[in-house]
Motif scaffolding. Structure first.
Motif, PDB file in Angstrom:
ATOM      1  N   TYR A  14      30.302 -16.326 -53.960  1.00  0.00           N
ATOM      2  CA  TYR A  14      28.848 -16.223 -53.778  1.00  0.00           C
ATOM      3  C   TYR A  14      28.138 -16.186 -55.116  1.00  0.00           C
ATOM      4  O   TYR A  14      28.744 -15.953 -56.173  1.00  0.00           O
ATOM      5  CB  TYR A  14      28.481 -15.007 -52.935  1.00  0.00           C
ATOM      6  CG  TYR A  14      28.447 -13.660 -53.644  1.00  0.00           C
ATOM      7  CD1 TYR A  14      29.383 -12.682 -53.340  1.00  0.00           C
ATOM      8  CD2 TYR A  14      27.458 -13.330 -54.584  1.00  0.00           C
ATOM      9  CE1 TYR A  14      29.352 -11.440 -53.962  1.00  0.00           C
ATOM     10  CE2 TYR A  14      27.424 -12.096 -55.209  1.00  0.00           C
ATOM     11  CZ  TYR A  14      28.369 -11.151 -54.894  1.00  0.00           C
ATOM     12  OH  TYR A  14      28.331  -9.922 -55.509  1.00  0.00           O
ATOM     13  N   ASN A  42      30.706 -13.866 -57.532  1.00  0.00           N
ATOM     14  CA  ASN A  42      31.947 -13.224 -57.107  1.00  0.00           C
ATOM     15  C   ASN A  42      32.764 -14.304 -56.433  1.00  0.00           C
ATOM     16  O   ASN A  42      32.263 -14.973 -55.521  1.00  0.00           O
ATOM     17  CB  ASN A  42      31.663 -12.068 -56.149  1.00  0.00           C
ATOM     18  CG  ASN A  42      32.878 -11.202 -55.877  1.00  0.00           C
ATOM     19  OD1 ASN A  42      33.989 -11.692 -55.750  1.00  0.00           O
ATOM     20  ND2 ASN A  42      32.666  -9.906 -55.810  1.00  0.00           N
ATOM     21  N   HIS A  60      23.668 -14.916 -47.038  1.00  0.00           N
ATOM     22  CA  HIS A  60      24.048 -13.558 -46.662  1.00  0.00           C
ATOM     23  C   HIS A  60      22.888 -12.907 -45.925  1.00  0.00           C
ATOM     24  O   HIS A  60      21.762 -12.898 -46.421  1.00  0.00           O
ATOM     25  CB  HIS A  60      24.374 -12.726 -47.907  1.00  0.00           C
ATOM     26  CG  HIS A  60      25.592 -13.179 -48.630  1.00  0.00           C
ATOM     27  ND1 HIS A  60      26.449 -12.298 -49.254  1.00  0.00           N
ATOM     28  CD2 HIS A  60      26.116 -14.410 -48.829  1.00  0.00           C
ATOM     29  CE1 HIS A  60      27.443 -12.988 -49.816  1.00  0.00           C
ATOM     30  NE2 HIS A  60      27.251 -14.253 -49.577  1.00  0.00           N
ATOM     31  N   LYS A  61      23.170 -12.304 -44.780  1.00  0.00           N
ATOM     32  CA  LYS A  61      22.124 -11.710 -43.955  1.00  0.00           C
ATOM     33  C   LYS A  61      21.568 -10.423 -44.559  1.00  0.00           C
ATOM     34  O   LYS A  61      20.357 -10.196 -44.548  1.00  0.00           O
ATOM     35  CB  LYS A  61      22.697 -11.403 -42.557  1.00  0.00           C
ATOM     36  CG  LYS A  61      21.728 -10.726 -41.601  1.00  0.00           C
ATOM     37  CD  LYS A  61      22.396 -10.466 -40.260  1.00  0.00           C
ATOM     38  CE  LYS A  61      21.529  -9.649 -39.319  1.00  0.00           C
ATOM     39  NZ  LYS A  61      20.323 -10.368 -38.901  1.00  0.00           N
ATOM     40  N   ARG A  62      22.450  -9.558 -45.078  1.00  0.00           N
ATOM     41  CA  ARG A  62      22.024  -8.213 -45.496  1.00  0.00           C
ATOM     42  C   ARG A  62      22.539  -7.862 -46.884  1.00  0.00           C
ATOM     43  O   ARG A  62      23.254  -6.906 -47.061  1.00  0.00           O
ATOM     44  CB  ARG A  62      22.516  -7.151 -44.509  1.00  0.00           C
ATOM     45  CG  ARG A  62      22.024  -7.294 -43.105  1.00  0.00           C
ATOM     46  CD  ARG A  62      22.409  -6.079 -42.277  1.00  0.00           C
ATOM     47  NE  ARG A  62      23.847  -5.973 -42.066  1.00  0.00           N
ATOM     48  CZ  ARG A  62      24.481  -4.841 -41.775  1.00  0.00           C
ATOM     49  NH1 ARG A  62      23.793  -3.709 -41.681  1.00  0.00           N
ATOM     50  NH2 ARG A  62      25.782  -4.835 -41.568  1.00  0.00           N
ATOM     51  N   ILE A  72      24.472  -5.030 -49.207  1.00  0.00           N
ATOM     52  CA  ILE A  72      25.292  -4.009 -48.563  1.00  0.00           C
ATOM     53  C   ILE A  72      26.382  -4.573 -47.671  1.00  0.00           C
ATOM     54  O   ILE A  72      27.370  -3.911 -47.389  1.00  0.00           O
ATOM     55  CB  ILE A  72      24.425  -3.042 -47.733  1.00  0.00           C
ATOM     56  CG1 ILE A  72      23.688  -3.794 -46.614  1.00  0.00           C
ATOM     57  CG2 ILE A  72      23.455  -2.302 -48.624  1.00  0.00           C
ATOM     58  CD1 ILE A  72      23.031  -2.876 -45.616  1.00  0.00           C
ATOM     59  N   ALA A  73      26.218  -5.788 -47.186  1.00  0.00           N
ATOM     60  CA  ALA A  73      27.218  -6.336 -46.269  1.00  0.00           C
ATOM     61  C   ALA A  73      27.306  -7.843 -46.460  1.00  0.00           C
ATOM     62  O   ALA A  73      26.408  -8.467 -47.020  1.00  0.00           O
ATOM     63  CB  ALA A  73      26.856  -6.014 -44.825  1.00  0.00           C
ATOM     64  N   VAL A  74      28.403  -8.387 -45.977  1.00  0.00           N
ATOM     65  CA  VAL A  74      28.681  -9.808 -46.189  1.00  0.00           C
ATOM     66  C   VAL A  74      28.768 -10.512 -44.847  1.00  0.00           C
ATOM     67  O   VAL A  74      29.859 -10.801 -44.356  1.00  0.00           O
ATOM     68  CB  VAL A  74      29.996 -10.001 -46.973  1.00  0.00           C
ATOM     69  CG1 VAL A  74      30.116 -11.458 -47.422  1.00  0.00           C
ATOM     70  CG2 VAL A  74      30.065  -9.058 -48.148  1.00  0.00           C
ATOM     71  N   GLU A  75      27.621 -10.717 -44.221  1.00  0.00           N
ATOM     72  CA  GLU A  75      27.578 -11.519 -42.999  1.00  0.00           C
ATOM     73  C   GLU A  75      26.723 -12.736 -43.289  1.00  0.00           C
ATOM     74  O   GLU A  75      25.758 -12.658 -44.047  1.00  0.00           O
ATOM     75  CB  GLU A  75      26.946 -10.736 -41.845  1.00  0.00           C
ATOM     76  CG  GLU A  75      27.576  -9.390 -41.590  1.00  0.00           C
ATOM     77  CD  GLU A  75      26.593  -8.254 -41.787  1.00  0.00           C
ATOM     78  OE1 GLU A  75      26.910  -7.139 -41.309  1.00  0.00           O
ATOM     79  OE2 GLU A  75      25.527  -8.446 -42.407  1.00  0.00           O
ATOM     80  N   PHE A  76      27.042 -13.842 -42.645  1.00  0.00           N
ATOM     81  CA  PHE A  76      26.375 -15.107 -42.932  1.00  0.00           C
ATOM     82  C   PHE A  76      25.522 -15.518 -41.739  1.00  0.00           C
ATOM     83  O   PHE A  76      26.058 -15.844 -40.674  1.00  0.00           O
ATOM     84  CB  PHE A  76      27.421 -16.181 -43.261  1.00  0.00           C
ATOM     85  CG  PHE A  76      28.395 -15.736 -44.317  1.00  0.00           C
ATOM     86  CD1 PHE A  76      29.707 -15.460 -43.994  1.00  0.00           C
ATOM     87  CD2 PHE A  76      27.984 -15.573 -45.628  1.00  0.00           C
ATOM     88  CE1 PHE A  76      30.609 -15.034 -44.958  1.00  0.00           C
ATOM     89  CE2 PHE A  76      28.874 -15.153 -46.603  1.00  0.00           C
ATOM     90  CZ  PHE A  76      30.187 -14.879 -46.270  1.00  0.00           C
ATOM     91  N   ASP A  77      24.185 -15.518 -41.928  1.00  0.00           N
ATOM     92  CA  ASP A  77      23.317 -15.773 -40.785  1.00  0.00           C
ATOM     93  C   ASP A  77      22.758 -17.187 -40.723  1.00  0.00           C
ATOM     94  O   ASP A  77      22.330 -17.629 -39.649  1.00  0.00           O
ATOM     95  CB  ASP A  77      22.182 -14.735 -40.727  1.00  0.00           C
ATOM     96  CG  ASP A  77      21.278 -14.748 -41.946  1.00  0.00           C
ATOM     97  OD1 ASP A  77      20.215 -14.096 -41.880  1.00  0.00           O
ATOM     98  OD2 ASP A  77      21.632 -15.382 -42.965  1.00  0.00           O
TER      99      ASP A  77
END
Lengths: 120, 107
Positions: A50, A58, A98-100, A103-108
């Protein structure tokens, strides 16, 4: 409406460098983190790395020595370079948001994907 | 790296069936888990984030549960458009490990 679009050569020769660009529309690239993910034909998903607009990156340790991700905020684009490719790098390459972050690694949001084949 | 294991690898079901897919993490990821749906030739779509939160626009027949190392995705009443491959992904640390996928096929 957020949209991502991958672009770049669909065929790369072994040992050369794969180069792809993701053009983002509908949102400023400075507001989120952005990833590259790939999927070999008939297989599962593999995260590549990313970037944040500031240049923070990273990479997946499995690819780290060969990957460079960069960003061009003036064009709302980010790019992937993967060096010394082999047939094992043949895959559909996706860019995703990245959605959020962070703090988190979700892909929206995802691009439609682009197939890159490695062959002489 | 955190390894994600899904089961089953495929399931055959009929329209209207209840379908449950399991995902296990190799270490505690609390509720840092996402689920995706992928149809052939298409990009994955986010269904669930934070283990149980429904992503915007996702039908309520999809639900997620679990924490720690064991998670489930449930489709309460399978619809024709739900035949696809489903992936879990840990969202806690880098690299974000992704499960091998579960294909939901028409019975």
């Amino acid at each position: 409406q957020v949209q991502l679009q991958e672009s770049g050569p669909g065929l790369v020769k072994p040992s050369e460098t794969l180069s792809l660009t993701c053009t983002v529309s509908g949102v400023s690239i400075t507001s989120y983190y952005w990833s590259w993910i790939r999927q070999p034909p008939g297989k599962g998903l593999d995260w590549i790395g990313y970037i944040y607009y500031s240049g923070i990156t990273n990479y997946n340790p499995s690819l780290k020595s060969r990957v460079t991700i960069s960003v061009d905020t003036s064009k709302n684009q980010f790019s992937l370079k993967l060096s010394s490719v082999t047939a094992a790098d043949t895959a559909v390459y996706y860019c995703a948001r990245h959605k959020r972050p962070p703090i988190a690694v979700e892909f929206d949001y995802w691009g439609q994907g682009t197939l890159v084949s490695v062959s002489s | 790296d955190i390894q994600m294991t899904q089961s089953p690898s495929s399931v055959s079901a009929s329209v209207g069936d209840r379908v449950t897919i399991t995902c296990r993490a190799s270490q505690d990821i609390r509720s840092w888990l996402a689920w995706y749906q992928q149809k052939p030739g298409k990009a994955p779509k986010l269904l669930i984030f934070a283990a149980s939160s429904l992503h915007s626009g996702v039908p309520s027949r999809f639900s997620g549960s679990g924490s720690g190392t064991e998670f489930t995705l449930t489709i309460s009443s399978l619809q024709p458009e739900d035949f696809a491959t489903y992936y879990c992904q840990q969202a806690n640390t880098f690299p974000p490990g992704i499960g091998g996928g579960t294909m939901v096929e028409i019975k």
